[in-house]
Design an enzyme around this catalytic site. Structure first.
Site, PDB file in Angstrom:
ATOM      1  N   TRP A  21       0.777  -1.184   0.166  1.00  0.00           N
ATOM      2  CA  TRP A  21       0.045  -0.077   0.023  1.00  0.00           C
ATOM      3  C   TRP A  21       0.873   1.243   0.081  1.00  0.00           C
ATOM      4  O   TRP A  21       1.851   1.316   0.893  1.00  0.00           O
ATOM      5  CB  TRP A  21      -0.891  -0.066   1.159  1.00  0.00           C
ATOM      6  CG  TRP A  21      -1.702   1.017   1.516  1.00  0.00           C
ATOM      7  CD1 TRP A  21      -2.482   1.655   0.275  1.00  0.00           C
ATOM      8  CD2 TRP A  21      -2.044   1.892   2.637  1.00  0.00           C
ATOM      9  NE1 TRP A  21      -3.485   2.397   0.894  1.00  0.00           N
ATOM     10  CE2 TRP A  21      -3.251   2.756   2.100  1.00  0.00           C
ATOM     11  CE3 TRP A  21      -1.682   1.721   3.856  1.00  0.00           C
ATOM     12  CZ2 TRP A  21      -3.610   3.571   3.073  1.00  0.00           C
ATOM     13  CZ3 TRP A  21      -2.214   2.807   4.794  1.00  0.00           C
ATOM     14  CH2 TRP A  21      -3.252   3.447   4.333  1.00  0.00           C
ATOM     15  N   ASP A  59      -0.465  -5.481   9.361  1.00  0.00           N
ATOM     16  CA  ASP A  59      -1.758  -4.376   8.615  1.00  0.00           C
ATOM     17  C   ASP A  59      -2.674  -5.330   8.557  1.00  0.00           C
ATOM     18  O   ASP A  59      -2.798  -6.148   7.777  1.00  0.00           O
ATOM     19  CB  ASP A  59      -1.019  -3.792   7.466  1.00  0.00           C
ATOM     20  CG  ASP A  59      -2.148  -2.669   7.327  1.00  0.00           C
ATOM     21  OD1 ASP A  59      -3.177  -2.411   7.660  1.00  0.00           O
ATOM     22  OD2 ASP A  59      -1.780  -1.717   6.201  1.00  0.00           O
ATOM     23  N   ALA A 103      -6.413  -4.700   7.920  1.00  0.00           N
ATOM     24  CA  ALA A 103      -7.329  -3.919   7.305  1.00  0.00           C
ATOM     25  C   ALA A 103      -8.701  -4.318   6.483  1.00  0.00           C
ATOM     26  O   ALA A 103      -9.783  -3.641   6.531  1.00  0.00           O
ATOM     27  CB  ALA A 103      -6.618  -2.944   6.087  1.00  0.00           C
TER      28      ALA A 103
END
Length: 394
Positions: free
Chosen positions: A127, A208, A210
Site C-alpha cells: 500500500w 496491517d 485492514a
C-alpha cells in the site's frame, strides 16, 4: 516561512477520483477508489451500525473525553476479534487511533522511540502509504519480494530469501489478508514458515489488518496473524474498522502491541498512551463506541456478521464472474488468478499504456499499476470490463 514550501506530489488515487468525476461518459467504471460498493454503486451504512447509532443516541449522556488510549471496552473487543485466544491478555497493550492509517503511524512512531535504527521491511508491492509514512519519519526501508507478476501469486521463495537478511529488531510489515494491492494471500502453512524464519532472525512482525472478514471469513482471515502471535515474543498490529464495519469516515482504528511478557505490559501501554497524547491527545470515540456495542451484543454481532458475510460473498462472486467472462473471451485460463485472489483488490496485469487505453477508450478507471477494486463492479459492468481488458490486449 510559508513561501519556502514546495508542492508535494499528488496522490495518484485522488487524481484518478477527480478524473473519474470529470468524465462525462455514462458508462464509465470506477475501479480505483478503495471502498466497498454495492450493486448500485453506493457504500451503504450497515444495519448493525444504524441500530447501534440509534441506541447510542438514546442512551449517551455525555460527549466528554474517554481516555488517552480510548474506551477500554473497544480495545478489549477488538483484541478478542483479532487475536482470539492466541495470546494471553496480560501481554497485550492497545490504543484507539484515527483509522488504520493512524495506527500505522503510531506503530512506526513507537518503533522510532524503541529502536530508531530498525529497518522496516515492506512487501513489493505494498500500500503506497506504507513507504510514504516510513520515509517521512526517517526510518530505514528495505523491500522483500512478494508478488510474482507472471503467476499473479505469491513469490514465496523470493520472499523467504529476502527476509532471511532481516536483522534482529527489524520490523517486517505483513498484510494479514486481502493483500493490497495484489489480492494474493499467504496460505496458513506459509504463515507457519514465515513464523519459523522470524524466530530464527529475531525480526519482529508488524501486521496491517485492514480487511478482516473480506477474504475467507473473520477467523480464517486472522489465522496467520494469530499463528504469529502464538509463537513469537513480540508483535505489532495495526487494524482498521473502515472496511468490515463500513465506517470509513468515522476513522476507527486500533494499534495492538504484544509484549514478550506481562511485566512489560505497563511500560508498553504508557508509551502508547504517550504517543496518542503527542499526536492528537484523545482518540475519536463515536465509531469505536459503535464497534464495541456491536461486538459485545449477541444480536447486533450476529446481524453484522451476516451482512459482512454477504459483502464477502458478493466480492467473491464478482471475482468468479469476471474470471469466467475473461476466460470465455480470451479462450484461455490466464485470468483464473482473479477467482483465486481475495478481498477488494487485484492486479489485472495491464501495462501503464494499457491502463491508459482502458481509461481513454473504455472509461475504465484503475490505478496505473493495474490495481483494480473488484467491489467497484456489478453484474452489468463485469462483461463490459472483460471486453475492454481483451480489447486493449491484456
Amino acid at each position: 516561512m510559508l513561501n519556502a514550501l514546495r508542492p508535494q506530489p499528488q496522490d495518484k488515487i485522488l487524481q484518478l477520483i477527480q478524473m473519474y468525476k470529470e468524465d462525462p461518459r455514462d458508462a464509465k467504471i470506477d475501479l480505483g477508489v478503495g471502498v466497498y460498493k454495492d450493486a448500485n454503486g453506493l457504500t451503504p451504512v450497515m444495519r448493525a451500525i444504524k441500530t447501534a447509532e440509534k441506541q447510542l443516541w438514546e442512551s449517551e449522556t455525555t460527549k466528554s473525553y474517554t481516555n488517552l488510549s480510548g474506551d477500554p471496552a473497544y480495545t478489549a473487543a477488538m483484541q478478542d476479534l483479532i487475536l482470539g485466544d492466541s495470546v494471553t491478555s496480560d501481554r497485550l497493550s492497545a490504543i484507539a487511533t484515527p483509522g488504520g492509517t493512524g495506527a500505522i503511524r503510531q506503530a512506526l512512531e513507537l518503533v522510532k522511540i524503541a529502536n530508531p535504527d530498525a529497518t522496516i521491511w515492506l512487501s513489493n508491492p505494498t500500500w503506497p502509504n506504507h513507504p510514504s509514512i516510513i520515509k517521512f519519519l526517517g526510518l530505514p526501508i528495505a523491500e522483500y519480494r512478494y508478488f510474482d507478476a507472471e503467476s499473479r501469486g505469491v513469490d514465496f521463495d523470493g520472499m523467504l530469501a529476502d527476509l532471511a537478511r532481516a536483522k534482529k529488531g527489524d520490523m517486517v510489515l505483513l498484510h494479514a489478508c486481502c493483500h493490497n494491492p495484489t489480492g494474493a494471500n499467504l496460505t496458513l502453512p506459509q504463515w507457519s514458515v514465515v513464523a519459523d524464519l522470524l524466530e530464527k532472525t529475531g525480526a519482529i512482525p508488524f501486521i496491517d489488518n485492514a480487511y478482516q472478514g473480506f477474504g475467507d471469513g473473520l477467523d480464517e482471515d486472522a489465522a496467520g496473524l494469530r499463528l504469529l502471535a502464538s509463537r513469537l515474543p513480540e508483535l505489532l498490529i495495526a487494524a482498521s474498522c473502515s472496511k468490515n464495519f463500513g465506517i470509513y469516515r468515522e476513522r476507527t482504528g486500533i494499534l495492538i502491541a504484544v509484549a514478550p511478557n506481562a511485566e512489560m505490559h505497563g511500560v508498553v501501554q504508557q508509551n502508547l498512551a504517550f504517543l496518542n497524547r503527542q499526536n492528537f491527545s484523545f482518540p475519536p470515540d463515536h465509531g469505536a463506541r459503535l464497534v464495541s456495542m456491536i461486538l459485545t451484543d449477541p444480536a447486533l454481532r450476529a446481524d453484522w456478521q451476516q451482512e459482512l458475510e454477504a459483502v464477502r460473498l458478493n466480492m467473491l462472486s464478482l471475482r468468479e464472474s469476471l474470471a469466467s467472462e475473461l476466460q470465455r473471451l480470451s479462450g484461455s485460463d490466464r485470468f483464473g488468478f482473479l477467482a483465486q485472489h481475495r478481498g477488494m483488490f487485484s492486479r489485472v496485469g495491464a501495462t501503464p499504456e494499457q491502463v491508459e487505453a482502458l481509461r481513454r477508450d473504455h472509461g475504465v478507471y484503475m490505478v496505473g499499476d493495474s490495481r483494480m477494486n473488484i467491489a467497484g463492479l456489478n453484474a452489468q459492468s463485469v462483461p463490459v470490463l472483460a471486453k475492454a481488458i481483451i480489447d486493449v490486449g491484456v
